[in-house]
Design a protein around this motif. Structure first.
Motif, PDB file in Angstrom:
ATOM      1  N   THR A 139      52.729  41.291 -24.091  1.00  9.71           N
ATOM      2  CA  THR A 139      51.795  42.134 -23.196  1.00  9.71           C
ATOM      3  C   THR A 139      50.595  42.789 -23.945  1.00  9.71           C
ATOM      4  O   THR A 139      49.424  42.391 -23.471  1.00  9.71           O
ATOM      5  CB  THR A 139      52.593  42.878 -22.255  1.00  9.71           C
ATOM      6  OG1 THR A 139      53.711  42.304 -21.632  1.00  9.71           O
ATOM      7  CG2 THR A 139      51.603  43.399 -21.103  1.00  9.71           C
ATOM      8  N   ASP A 140      51.060  43.367 -24.776  1.00  4.11           N
ATOM      9  CA  ASP A 140      49.833  44.031 -25.662  1.00  4.11           C
ATOM     10  C   ASP A 140      48.809  43.004 -26.431  1.00  4.11           C
ATOM     11  O   ASP A 140      47.701  43.232 -26.515  1.00  4.11           O
ATOM     12  CB  ASP A 140      50.573  44.683 -26.482  1.00  4.11           C
ATOM     13  CG  ASP A 140      51.141  46.293 -26.016  1.00  4.11           C
ATOM     14  OD1 ASP A 140      50.694  46.453 -24.779  1.00  4.11           O
ATOM     15  OD2 ASP A 140      51.986  46.674 -26.528  1.00  4.11           O
ATOM     16  N   SER A 141      49.700  42.031 -26.877  1.00  3.87           N
ATOM     17  CA  SER A 141      48.966  40.877 -27.771  1.00  3.87           C
ATOM     18  C   SER A 141      47.741  40.094 -26.662  1.00  3.87           C
ATOM     19  O   SER A 141      46.520  39.975 -26.848  1.00  3.87           O
ATOM     20  CB  SER A 141      50.006  39.963 -28.520  1.00  3.87           C
ATOM     21  OG  SER A 141      50.411  40.639 -29.378  1.00  3.87           O
ATOM     22  N   PHE A 142      48.374  39.887 -25.462  1.00  5.43           N
ATOM     23  CA  PHE A 142      47.746  39.199 -24.622  1.00  5.43           C
ATOM     24  C   PHE A 142      46.544  40.046 -24.105  1.00  5.43           C
ATOM     25  O   PHE A 142      45.297  39.644 -23.847  1.00  5.43           O
ATOM     26  CB  PHE A 142      48.612  38.831 -23.360  1.00  5.43           C
ATOM     27  CG  PHE A 142      47.626  38.004 -22.147  1.00  5.43           C
ATOM     28  CD1 PHE A 142      47.287  36.932 -22.292  1.00  5.43           C
ATOM     29  CD2 PHE A 142      47.400  38.912 -21.029  1.00  5.43           C
ATOM     30  CE1 PHE A 142      46.437  36.289 -21.267  1.00  5.43           C
ATOM     31  CE2 PHE A 142      46.764  38.415 -19.861  1.00  5.43           C
ATOM     32  CZ  PHE A 142      46.314  37.020 -20.225  1.00  5.43           C
ATOM     33  N   GLY A 143      46.670  41.327 -23.710  1.00 12.13           N
ATOM     34  CA  GLY A 143      45.815  42.349 -23.203  1.00 12.13           C
ATOM     35  C   GLY A 143      44.600  42.377 -24.630  1.00 12.13           C
ATOM     36  O   GLY A 143      43.319  42.665 -24.051  1.00 12.13           O
ATOM     37  N   MET A 144      45.021  42.420 -25.817  1.00 12.56           N
ATOM     38  CA  MET A 144      44.209  42.388 -26.825  1.00 12.56           C
ATOM     39  C   MET A 144      43.212  41.190 -26.818  1.00 12.56           C
ATOM     40  O   MET A 144      41.828  41.536 -26.931  1.00 12.56           O
ATOM     41  CB  MET A 144      44.901  42.384 -28.337  1.00 12.56           C
ATOM     42  CG  MET A 144      43.829  42.599 -29.396  1.00 12.56           C
ATOM     43  SD  MET A 144      44.752  42.322 -31.033  1.00 12.56           S
ATOM     44  CE  MET A 144      43.680  41.721 -32.027  1.00 12.56           C
ATOM     45  N   SER A 213      42.664  47.743 -17.635  1.00 14.07           N
ATOM     46  CA  SER A 213      43.050  49.126 -16.890  1.00 14.07           C
ATOM     47  C   SER A 213      43.718  48.150 -15.772  1.00 14.07           C
ATOM     48  O   SER A 213      43.499  47.117 -15.186  1.00 14.07           O
ATOM     49  CB  SER A 213      41.843  49.553 -16.266  1.00 14.07           C
ATOM     50  OG  SER A 213      42.345  50.650 -15.294  1.00 14.07           O
ATOM     51  N   GLN A 214      44.932  48.930 -15.209  1.00 14.04           N
ATOM     52  CA  GLN A 214      45.565  48.352 -14.339  1.00 14.04           C
ATOM     53  C   GLN A 214      45.114  48.790 -12.668  1.00 14.04           C
ATOM     54  O   GLN A 214      45.743  48.565 -11.644  1.00 14.04           O
ATOM     55  CB  GLN A 214      47.332  48.977 -14.190  1.00 14.04           C
ATOM     56  CG  GLN A 214      47.768  48.382 -15.717  1.00 14.04           C
ATOM     57  CD  GLN A 214      47.997  46.982 -15.655  1.00 14.04           C
ATOM     58  OE1 GLN A 214      48.054  46.051 -14.738  1.00 14.04           O
ATOM     59  NE2 GLN A 214      47.752  46.528 -16.839  1.00 14.04           N
ATOM     60  N   ALA A 219      38.172  42.449  -7.725  1.00 15.21           N
ATOM     61  CA  ALA A 219      36.954  41.991  -7.233  1.00 15.21           C
ATOM     62  C   ALA A 219      35.847  42.596  -7.876  1.00 15.21           C
ATOM     63  O   ALA A 219      34.694  42.046  -8.226  1.00 15.21           O
ATOM     64  CB  ALA A 219      36.544  42.593  -5.499  1.00 15.21           C
ATOM     65  N   LYS A 220      36.023  43.794  -8.616  1.00 11.64           N
ATOM     66  CA  LYS A 220      35.141  44.412  -9.384  1.00 11.64           C
ATOM     67  C   LYS A 220      34.950  43.833 -10.815  1.00 11.64           C
ATOM     68  O   LYS A 220      33.757  43.582 -11.245  1.00 11.64           O
ATOM     69  CB  LYS A 220      35.429  45.919  -9.763  1.00 11.64           C
ATOM     70  CG  LYS A 220      34.475  46.700 -10.505  1.00 11.64           C
ATOM     71  CD  LYS A 220      34.739  48.229 -10.636  1.00 11.64           C
ATOM     72  CE  LYS A 220      33.703  48.771 -11.498  1.00 11.64           C
ATOM     73  NZ  LYS A 220      33.868  50.369 -11.881  1.00 11.64           N
TER      74      LYS A 220
END
Length: 248
Positions: A139-144, A213-214, A219-220
């Motif tokens: 999950t952290d790697s994908f977020g990076m 950010s979760q 939409a933003k």
């Protein structure tokens, strides 16, 4: 297509032969290592958290705010105003290439340079995490990866603005001074007038943080993505309009 590919490779060769580009690449790789070593050395003394899972993102925020914009300014000045003053742009236009092809290959080379800096930063910070024993999950790697892709889009939008501004100058030094002042003013303006932030590409240098950010609604993210993409198209179109009518 063959001529465009040849022009693009030629611009890349010219880019890599510039000593300043090599220095930017080397420093981009060295700075995260120096910071990682410094944090690890100061941890026992100051109780600081050394290299954490967020280290690649923290370095990315520093690079997108200062280092990569400085890289873009330097390269844009070399690709456009400097070639006009040195009269090397005229040589490129003597080949069987249209002005659109010449402009497009320069933009592609600049985008490749930005992507290269981000790849170097991502790889070096990831290796720093491995050597300091900080492992990141899937999950952290994908977020990076997501953050770095978002940073690339925001840097392209900012580079499109710089390319447009560079068309008004025939000296790289004059462009650098004006662009630095413009960038500094664009970063300060949201503190004086908050509504400016929504319409300035310079306000999105930390846009990648929104993707981590979760709580930020999709939409933003979609709206800001469309704004940055449209900014790229607008300023590149305006830049080409000026480039096409420039006397060299």
């Amino acid at each position: 297509m063959h001529r465009w590919r040849a022009g693009y490779l030629n611009e890349l060769y010219l880019l890599f032969y510039r000593k300043k580009v090599v220095m930017f690449a080397v420093f981009s790789a060295i700075l995260p290592i120096l910071l990682a070593i410094s944090l690890s050395a100061l941890q026992p003394l100051l109780g600081l958290i050394a290299v954490s899972q967020s280290f690649p993102i923290e370095m990315l925020t520093i690079y997108t705010s200062i280092w990569i914009p400085l890289f873009m300014l330097t390269i844009t000045g070399d690709l456009f105003p400097n070639e006009v003053s040195a009269r090397t742009l005229k040589l490129a236009l003597l080949r069987p290439n249209s002005r659109f092809q010449v402009f497009g290959t320069k933009i592609a080379a600049l985008g490749t340079g930005i992507g290269g800096i981000l790849i170097i930063l991502g790889l070096v910070t990831f290796i720093c995490n491995l050597f300091t024993g900080t492992t990141a999950g899937i999950t952290d790697s994908f977020g990076m990866v997501k953050a770095y892709v978002a940073a690339f889009v925001s840097m392209l939008a900012l580079s499109a603005l710089f390319v447009f501004v560079s068309q008004f100058f025939k000296s790289a030094s004059s462009f650098m001074v004006f662009a630095l002042v413009l960038y500094a003013a664009a970063k300060v303006a949201p503190f004086l007038l908050s509504s400016v932030a929504a319409f300035s590409p310079a306000s999105y240098t930390d846009w990648h943080m929104l993707w981590l950010s979760q709580t930020v609604p999709m939409a933003k993210l979609l709206t800001t993505s469309l704004f940055l993409i449209s900014s790229c198209m607008l300023f590149w179109a305006l830049g080409y309009y000026k480039f096409d009518r420039k006397e060299v």
